[in-house]
Each structure stands twice: as structure tokens, then as C-alpha cells.
Design an enzyme around this catalytic site. Structure first.
Site, PDB file in Angstrom:
ATOM      1  N   SER A 206      53.053  46.965  56.654  1.00 43.16           N
ATOM      2  CA  SER A 206      52.791  46.516  58.008  1.00 43.16           C
ATOM      3  C   SER A 206      53.444  47.475  59.010  1.00 43.16           C
ATOM      4  O   SER A 206      53.149  48.668  58.997  1.00 43.16           O
ATOM      5  CB  SER A 206      53.276  45.074  58.186  1.00 43.16           C
ATOM      6  OG  SER A 206      52.739  44.508  59.359  1.00 43.16           O
ATOM      7  N   ASP A 273      30.197  37.811  45.791  1.00 47.16           N
ATOM      8  CA  ASP A 273      31.244  37.761  44.767  1.00 47.16           C
ATOM      9  C   ASP A 273      30.826  38.423  43.459  1.00 47.16           C
ATOM     10  O   ASP A 273      31.591  39.168  42.843  1.00 47.16           O
ATOM     11  CB  ASP A 273      31.653  36.298  44.531  1.00 47.16           C
ATOM     12  CG  ASP A 273      32.768  36.140  43.511  1.00 47.16           C
ATOM     13  OD1 ASP A 273      33.388  37.153  43.145  1.00 47.16           O
ATOM     14  OD2 ASP A 273      33.027  34.999  43.091  1.00 47.16           O
ATOM     15  N   ASP A 276      30.419  42.659  41.569  1.00 43.35           N
ATOM     16  CA  ASP A 276      31.257  43.454  40.660  1.00 43.35           C
ATOM     17  C   ASP A 276      31.049  43.061  39.202  1.00 43.35           C
ATOM     18  O   ASP A 276      31.786  43.509  38.321  1.00 43.35           O
ATOM     19  CB  ASP A 276      32.736  43.320  41.033  1.00 43.35           C
ATOM     20  CG  ASP A 276      33.226  41.876  41.004  1.00 43.35           C
ATOM     21  OD1 ASP A 276      32.495  40.994  40.513  1.00 43.35           O
ATOM     22  OD2 ASP A 276      34.350  41.623  41.476  1.00 43.35           O
ATOM     23  N   ASP A 280      34.261  35.392  40.347  1.00 45.12           N
ATOM     24  CA  ASP A 280      35.610  34.883  40.099  1.00 45.12           C
ATOM     25  C   ASP A 280      36.345  34.486  41.372  1.00 45.12           C
ATOM     26  O   ASP A 280      37.554  34.268  41.358  1.00 45.12           O
ATOM     27  CB  ASP A 280      36.438  35.936  39.353  1.00 45.12           C
ATOM     28  CG  ASP A 280      36.553  37.251  40.122  1.00 45.12           C
ATOM     29  OD1 ASP A 280      35.882  37.389  41.164  1.00 45.12           O
ATOM     30  OD2 ASP A 280      37.312  38.132  39.678  1.00 45.12           O
ATOM     31  N   VAL A 282      36.706  36.381  43.989  1.00 47.32           N
ATOM     32  CA  VAL A 282      37.275  37.565  44.623  1.00 47.32           C
ATOM     33  C   VAL A 282      36.173  38.604  44.808  1.00 47.32           C
ATOM     34  O   VAL A 282      35.495  38.979  43.844  1.00 47.32           O
ATOM     35  CB  VAL A 282      38.417  38.168  43.774  1.00 47.32           C
ATOM     36  CG1 VAL A 282      38.972  39.419  44.439  1.00 47.32           C
ATOM     37  CG2 VAL A 282      39.526  37.144  43.553  1.00 47.32           C
ATOM     38  N   ASP A 414      43.145  40.800  54.140  1.00 42.12           N
ATOM     39  CA  ASP A 414      44.144  40.831  55.212  1.00 42.12           C
ATOM     40  C   ASP A 414      43.499  40.361  56.513  1.00 42.12           C
ATOM     41  O   ASP A 414      42.516  40.945  56.973  1.00 42.12           O
ATOM     42  CB  ASP A 414      44.671  42.261  55.363  1.00 42.12           C
ATOM     43  CG  ASP A 414      45.918  42.353  56.229  1.00 42.12           C
ATOM     44  OD1 ASP A 414      46.131  41.456  57.078  1.00 42.12           O
ATOM     45  OD2 ASP A 414      46.676  43.329  56.064  1.00 42.12           O
ATOM     46  N   HIS A 453      47.868  39.894  53.748  1.00 40.47           N
ATOM     47  CA  HIS A 453      48.651  40.909  54.454  1.00 40.47           C
ATOM     48  C   HIS A 453      49.901  41.264  53.653  1.00 40.47           C
ATOM     49  O   HIS A 453      50.844  40.479  53.589  1.00 40.47           O
ATOM     50  CB  HIS A 453      49.040  40.419  55.841  1.00 40.47           C
ATOM     51  CG  HIS A 453      49.719  41.461  56.675  1.00 40.47           C
ATOM     52  ND1 HIS A 453      49.174  42.703  56.894  1.00 40.47           N
ATOM     53  CD2 HIS A 453      50.915  41.455  57.319  1.00 40.47           C
ATOM     54  CE1 HIS A 453      49.995  43.412  57.652  1.00 40.47           C
ATOM     55  NE2 HIS A 453      51.058  42.689  57.915  1.00 40.47           N
TER      56      HIS A 453
END
Length: 550
Positions: A206, A273, A276, A280, A282, A414, A453
Site C-alpha cells: 500500500s 469464474d 480458468d 471455484d 475465484v 482489491d 488489499h
């Protein structure tokens, strides 16, 4: 180039005068107690106070602390520390500077011969003592055998408007405090151990990531290698973007109610999703996600399972980011699809950093009203103020000549600093340094699917970064710091990492839920189509062409 040289020369001119004084803590504050004066390590530590360093530099407090818990204050106690020498000081590069810092030195037999500095997030305001068992603060660096340091960057956390009426303190925070702290720390290390560190490293996220980039750009002699997490490197543009978003969502009917976020998030996952090879929860490469918010537009009126036309429009703009009303160019990236939960689209949940940045560095007015922000009127002055501390330079020539290595990472989920900021900046660096092939010789970027983040999130987000849970293995495959050492000291450049998701966020947890590969940008991880989906070995890094940056 002229501006950068001027800034570098100005910054170096302040580095020569460093003055230490004692912090308020007394020996009685040390729960683990002060080591016996007969201990040779204690004598060596105490002797630091009599050392003559560079002109104007003195050490007034150096305490040998025995192993155990260290009570810093009524609010801060750091547990489970090895014995060490605690040096407390203050740096005054200008008459109005007041940079507190600490250097923690492990006992000689425990020191790994390296210096690893932590960084300071947000607007800093205090030394980063500990992370409750998490990675990369003073405590964990010390436990790993590193000499380490941290600074408050020249002001206290409670002083929200530290730069107003004190421009030198503003410069201290923006680009000077970490450098003078590093110079002092390396001198102290050499005095205590009788030799300098074999290598010096930096690890933060950050604002700490911004600090690291400032170090590499302006002070390339300070560190041999740096880990840069989710850098707040363009504070000026980020502040504009946050205030723009607050105004965007402050229009009646534009904000997306929290009860609609699960529906929205499910729709985004359904669209992107499985790209890929594995559904899952993600999204591995949100940059390639082609979710269209208009598919959720209500057919008739409003309802809990759809978005109004006003909400669809605001969502498109959130993903796109603000544009210059004069020429339509992008000011700052928007947020990536895949994190439409909790604080997403909540103007009341955005941090107060934009107001603080503009009040301190643009208008010098603690009463500046963010509701008066006008992107066309206020942007020029905000960008001009950013020239003091934005780390947007692509000139790393001095760092490259020294052999400095940089590993950068950023979580795709983030919602404080849009991940597109890292990919866009890295692509700019690559273009300015002879292309990706030459840039990766000294600087590599790793994007982290599902991470928020700096840490946490639904994805595998533990790999040695600041604030993260400890990786299951401290080696170059699982730990950024070890990988950086391998790159700097042995010439072994990192190509990918194994990131870990634990069953719990408890720092003591060691039970792994799943692991994933982190791939070097622009490659992304894809499921092989067979094998345990919780095992990183079931994924492979595949090169993808990222969308062109606007």
C-alpha cells in the site's frame, strides 16, 4: 527527467543531518525486562549511545531486551520476541522535521547478516511494531533473524493534518523519512555488528509499496531488493478517483444496495469464474472478464434480483474508472469484477485518505469540504501536488546499474487500490525499459486472484507479503522474501509462486485449505482439467495477452 533529477537532488540534500533522541518508553515498559549489564550483547547495545555517527547524528537510547513479550505502550504489546537490541531515535533532516524510528537488532549469533526494512501503510504516523503474528512487521522480521527498522515518517497518527503549515514534514512523509531512516539503520547495524549487512531488503504494501518505489527511483543505493505490494504510488490520481466514485454513488438511486451485492457477485462469477477451467469462486484473470452489467437491468421497475438503469450505469463506471472530462482519457483504473461484496459500491465505507491528501497537500486547509470537489476544477492542482510524492516514474536506470531487483504483487479483488493500477504501471515501466523481456530482468509483477488489499480474501493470499499469514514453508517457492534473496544473491529469478489459503484467518493456523500458482504477469494460472483442485500442481501458468491499457 529534469523534475526527477531536481527531486532526487533535493531529497539527497536533506539526508546528511540525522539526530536521535530518546523515545518516552522506559525500561519498566519491557515486560520481558532489560538484559543484564554484564551480558556482552547488552554492553554492545549500550555502547551504541556513545557512538559518533555522521555529523549531527547521535544515539541516546539503545536497550538490550531479553526474550519474551515487549510492552511498547498501554495499547501495544508485542509477544514472543527473541532477545535483541532496541534502538529508538528521531531524525531531523530539517529544523521542522520530527521523524521517529526504531531499529531492532537480533543478537549476533542469531543475525542472518541481512537488513530487512518494513514499510508504513496509509499516512503512517507510528512505527510498525507488530502484526499479531502476521508477516513483515518489525516483530516477524526480528524473529526471522533480520536486523530491521520502521518509522512514523515524521508525524503521529492522531495528527490528520500534519503537513499544513509544515511543508517539510509533508516532504518527510512523501519521500524522505524512509530514506533517512534507512541510512541511519545501516550505520547502526554496522556499528553494532562491526560490519554492514551483506544485503539490504524492503518488504511492504500500500503506502509502503509507494515508499519502496520511491526508494528504488530516488535512492537506489538504499536497498538491493524490494517487495512492492499493491502500491499506493499515485496518491493524487487515487484521491481523485475515490472522490469521483463517492460523488458518482452519492447521486440518488445510483448506489447499489448491500442486499443486491450477493446477486451481483453471483452473476459476475457465472460469467467469468470458469474461464480458468475451474468454477471455484475465484476469477483468475478479471482483466479478461467480459461481464456486462446491462444483463441485470430490471425489466420493469426495481427488485432485489436486478439493477435499475441508474445502478447499471454506475456499475459500468465503477468498473471503468474516472475519465478526464476534457479529453476522455483515463485518470485512474476502475475496480475489477469479482469482488462485489461487503464494501463494494458503498460510498459511506470508502476511506478518508482522499480528503486527508487533498487537505494536506493540495489546499493546505483542514476544513476543506470534499463535497465541493469538482474533478475538472480540482484535478490540475491535485496532480501538481502529486509530483512531490507520487511514485509514477518509469526511470529505473540507476537501480538497474546497481543490480537492484523488484518483485511487485497486487490482489485482483482489491477495492482500495484498483489492481489495474499495478498492471497499467508495470506495462508503462516495460515500455520505457526496452519491453517486457528486458524489464523482467530486474522487475517482475505477480497478480493474485481473489486477494483483497495486501492480504486476505477468497483466494490463496499468503506468500510472505506484509500483513499475511506465514507461508507453510520459508523457501523461494512459497515466500517472497526468500525468493528475492535467491534472485539478488544467487541469480535465481522467480517465475511463479505457490500461494496458500488456510482454513482460518487465525495467524496460528497451519491447516491448508488450498493452494494456487501465482504467475508472472501477463501469464495467468489455469486448471489442467485433472488433479486435485486444491493443489497448486493442478494448475499451470499460461501466457495471455492483456487488454490494451486506455
Amino acid at each position: 527527467m529534469v523534475e526527477k533529477t531536481m527531486i532526487r537532488n533535493l531529497a539527497y540534500s536533506f539526508a546528511g543531518v540525522v539526530l536521535f533522541h530518546a523515545a518516552a518508553a522506559s525500561a519498566a515498559q519491557h515486560q520481558n525486562g532489560v538484559s543484564s549489564a554484564a551480558d556482552p550483547e547488552a554492553k554492545a547495545c549500550a555502547a551504541l549511545t556513545r557512538s559518533r555517527l555522521v555529523e549531527g547524528t547521535s544515539i541516546l537510547k539503545a536497550t538490550a531486551v531479553s526474550a519474551g513479550a515487549l510492552k511498547i505502550s498501554d495499547r501495544i504489546t508485542v509477544p514472543n520476541l527473541p532477545a535483541f537490541c532496541r534502538v529508538e531515535g528521531i531524525s531531523s533532516p530539517t529544523p521542522d522535521s520530527n521523524i521517529h524510528f526504531e531499529v531492532w537488532l537480533p543478537r549476533r549469533s542469531f543475525w542472518n547478516k541481512r537488513f530487512l526494512s518494513t514499510g508504513e501503510g496509509g499516512f503512517a504516523g507510528q512505527v510498525r511494531y507488530g502484526g499479531s503474528g502476521l508477516d513483515a512487521a518489525l516483530d516477524e522480521n526480528l524473529r526471522r533473524g533480520y536486523a530491521t527498522a520502521s518509522t512514523d515518517t515524521g508525524h503521529e497518527t492522531a495528527d490528520l493534518y500534519f503537513a499544513i503549515g509544515h511543508p517539510e514534514r509533508g516532504i518527510d512523509y512523501l519521500r524522505r523519512a524512509k530514506h533517512v531512516t534507512t541510512v541511519a539503520a545501516k550505520e547502526i547495524i554496522a556499528r553494532y555488528y562491526g560490519r554492514p549487512p551483506v544485503h539490504s531488503y524492503f518488504n511492504s504494501c500500500s503506502n509502503g509499496g509507494r515508499e519502496g518505489l520511491i526508494e528504488a527511483q530516488l535512492y537506489p543505493d538504499d536497498f538491493d531488493g524490494l517487495i512492492i505490494g499493491a502500491p499506493w504510488n499515485l496518491q493524487s490520481r487515487s484521491s481523485i478517483a475515490h472522490l469521483w466514485m463517492r460523488q458518482l454513488l452519492g447521486v440518488p438511486g445510483a448506489a447499489i444496495p448491500s442486499n443486491k451485492l450477493p446477486m451481483l457477485h453471483a452473476a459476475v462469477l457465472k460469467a467469468c469464474d470458469a474461464a480458468d477451467g475451474l468454477a471455484d469462486g475465484v476469477i483468475n484473470n478479471p482483466a479478461s472478464c467480459r461481464f456486462d452489467p446491462k444483463t441485470l437491468e430490471c425489466k420493469d421497475g426495481d427488485g432485489p434480483a436486478c439493477l435499475t438503469s441508474a445502478q447499471v450505469l454506475s456499475l459500468k463506471k465503477i468498473y471503468e474508472g474516472p475519465r478526464d472530462p476534457r479529453d476522455g482519457s483515463s485518470i485512474f483504473p476502475g475496480f475489477s469484477p469479482g469482488e462485489e461484496t461487503e464494501t463494494f459500491g458503498r460510498p459511506d465505507k470508502l476511506s478518508g485518505f482522499p480528503e486527508q491528501f487533498i487537505a494536506n497537500f493540495v489546499y493546505g486547509d483542514p476544513n476543506w469540504d470534499p463535497l465541493t470537489f469538482d474533478i475538472e476544477k480540482d484535478m490540475p492542482a491535485t496532480l501538481q501536488a502529486g509530483r512531490m510524492g507520487d511514485a509514477g516514474s518509469t526511470d529505473f536506470e540507476a537501480a538497474k546499474r546497481r543490480g537492484v531487483k523488484i518483485i511487485q504483487y497486487h490482489g485482483w479483488n482489491d477495492i482500495r487500490i484498483p489492481p489495474g493500477n499495478s498492471t497499467r504501471y508495470y506495462e508503462q515501466v516495460a515500455r520505457a525499459n526496452g519491453g517486457l523481456g528486458k524489464t523482467k530482468d530486474f522487475y517482475r509483477l505477480f497478480m493474485v486472484p481473489g486477494m483483497g488489499h495486501c492480504y486476505a480474501g477468497v483466494g490463496a493470499s499468503n506468500f510472505g507479503g506484509v500483513g499475511q499469514q506465514r507461508p507453510p514453508v520459508r523457501d523461494g517457492a512459497h515466500d517472497l522474501v526468500v525468493a528475492l534473496e535467491d534472485w539478488v544473491e544467487r541469480g535465481i529469478a522467480p517465475r511463479e509462486f505457490v500461494a496458500t489459503k488456510y482454513v482460518s484467518s487465525d495467524p496460528t493456523t497451519s491447516v491448508v485449505q488450498f493452494q494456487r500458482r501465482l504467475c508472472m504477469h501477463p501469464a495467468v494460472a489455469k486448471y489442467k482439467g485433472a488433479g486435485d483442485p486444491n493443489d497448486a500442481a493442478s494448475f499451470i501458468c499460461v501466457k495471455e495477452i492483456p487488454p490494451a491499457s486506455p
